[in-house]
Design a protein around this motif. Sequence first.
Motif, PDB file in Angstrom:
ATOM      1  N   GLU A 268       9.555  -4.582 -10.241  1.00  0.00           N
ATOM      2  CA  GLU A 268       8.489  -3.854 -11.218  1.00  0.00           C
ATOM      3  C   GLU A 268       9.276  -2.680 -11.545  1.00  0.00           C
ATOM      4  N   PRO A 269       9.470  -2.349 -12.919  1.00  0.00           N
ATOM      5  CA  PRO A 269      10.238  -1.077 -13.156  1.00  0.00           C
ATOM      6  C   PRO A 269       8.982  -0.045 -13.427  1.00  0.00           C
TER       7      PRO A 269
ATOM      8  N   GLU B 144      19.685   8.563 -10.604  1.00  0.00           N
ATOM      9  CA  GLU B 144      18.954   9.287  -9.900  1.00  0.00           C
ATOM     10  C   GLU B 144      17.429   8.530  -9.779  1.00  0.00           C
ATOM     11  N   SER B 145      17.434   6.935  -9.451  1.00  0.00           N
ATOM     12  CA  SER B 145      16.421   6.544  -9.606  1.00  0.00           C
ATOM     13  C   SER B 145      15.957   6.475  -8.017  1.00  0.00           C
ATOM     14  N   LEU B 146      14.662   5.823  -7.719  1.00  0.00           N
ATOM     15  CA  LEU B 146      13.962   5.787  -6.655  1.00  0.00           C
ATOM     16  C   LEU B 146      14.011   4.248  -6.522  1.00  0.00           C
TER      17      LEU B 146
ATOM     18  N   THR C 274       0.865  -1.274  -0.149  1.00  0.00           N
ATOM     19  CA  THR C 274      -0.039   0.030   0.052  1.00  0.00           C
ATOM     20  C   THR C 274       0.891   1.208   0.267  1.00  0.00           C
ATOM     21  N   LEU C 275       1.866   1.349   0.959  1.00  0.00           N
ATOM     22  CA  LEU C 275       2.830   2.315   0.765  1.00  0.00           C
ATOM     23  C   LEU C 275       3.606   2.468  -0.531  1.00  0.00           C
ATOM     24  N   SER C 276       3.956   1.423  -1.121  1.00  0.00           N
ATOM     25  CA  SER C 276       4.534   1.352  -2.450  1.00  0.00           C
ATOM     26  C   SER C 276       3.619   1.950  -3.340  1.00  0.00           C
ATOM     27  N   ARG C 277       2.410   1.554  -3.227  1.00  0.00           N
ATOM     28  CA  ARG C 277       1.300   2.229  -4.143  1.00  0.00           C
ATOM     29  C   ARG C 277       1.090   3.785  -4.087  1.00  0.00           C
ATOM     30  N   GLY C 278       1.214   4.254  -3.104  1.00  0.00           N
ATOM     31  CA  GLY C 278       1.101   5.660  -2.732  1.00  0.00           C
ATOM     32  C   GLY C 278       2.569   6.254  -3.299  1.00  0.00           C
ATOM     33  N   ILE C 279       3.581   5.527  -3.259  1.00  0.00           N
ATOM     34  CA  ILE C 279       4.706   6.248  -3.793  1.00  0.00           C
ATOM     35  C   ILE C 279       4.820   6.495  -5.124  1.00  0.00           C
ATOM     36  N   MET C 280       4.208   5.182  -5.902  1.00  0.00           N
ATOM     37  CA  MET C 280       4.254   5.229  -7.389  1.00  0.00           C
ATOM     38  C   MET C 280       3.120   6.204  -8.098  1.00  0.00           C
TER      39      MET C 280
ATOM     40  N   TYR D  23      11.755   1.837  -8.990  1.00  0.00           N
ATOM     41  CA  TYR D  23      11.760   0.480  -9.102  1.00  0.00           C
ATOM     42  C   TYR D  23      11.393  -0.070  -7.806  1.00  0.00           C
ATOM     43  N   HIS D  24      10.273  -0.989  -8.066  1.00  0.00           N
ATOM     44  CA  HIS D  24       9.799  -1.619  -6.678  1.00  0.00           C
ATOM     45  C   HIS D  24      10.016  -3.224  -6.564  1.00  0.00           C
ATOM     46  N   PHE D  25      10.897  -3.279  -5.583  1.00  0.00           N
ATOM     47  CA  PHE D  25      11.432  -4.539  -5.345  1.00  0.00           C
ATOM     48  C   PHE D  25      10.851  -5.461  -4.425  1.00  0.00           C
ATOM     49  N   ASP D  26      10.416  -6.732  -4.481  1.00  0.00           N
ATOM     50  CA  ASP D  26       9.956  -7.444  -3.468  1.00  0.00           C
ATOM     51  C   ASP D  26      10.885  -8.614  -3.226  1.00  0.00           C
TER      52      ASP D  26
END
Length: 168
Positions: free
Chosen positions: A74-75, A109-111, A50-56, A84-87
């Motif tokens: 997930e790029p 400079e990626s997040l 949920t936090l990752s969703r808010g960030i994206m 980039y969201h890693f699990d």
Amino acid sequence: MNVAESELRLHLKAESDTEKLGRILAGLVSDSGQGAVVFLEGDLGMGKTTLSRGIMRGLGHEGAVKSPTYTIVEPYEHLTPPAYHFDLYRLGDPEELEYMGIRDYFQGESLCVIEWPERGQGILPVPDLLIRLGKSGDGRSALISASTTRGGRLLAGIGEQWRQGQGH
């Protein structure tokens, strides 16, 4: 300021508060013109995705945001900054991250938002921010700590924007 001792605890009453925290963080990273490495820790069901969703969504992504449990990453390269969201939940050995070229994701400079970072111990860089999510009454708590100067700036910005948004 000693960033190793910088912490902020927030009470997240509802899922919308968790997403709001993500949006605040996304805005600060975007405004800074610098990327960041953010570790998300917490048991299953505590709100990491949920936090990752808010960030994206805070960076402008309009589609679904799901946890990349099987693909590991997930790029979101169309966002500014690229995200980039890693699990790492299903990661068998941290060395697997080397084979996928994980260090390349931390260049520039990626997040990078990483769920279950403890499974990549020894391979992952030091995070700018560590966010620990847990149960708190009928909601969740977020304990946010900074490990770098960049993280300290982000932490201060989160605290300021959270207080403004809560009417304090």
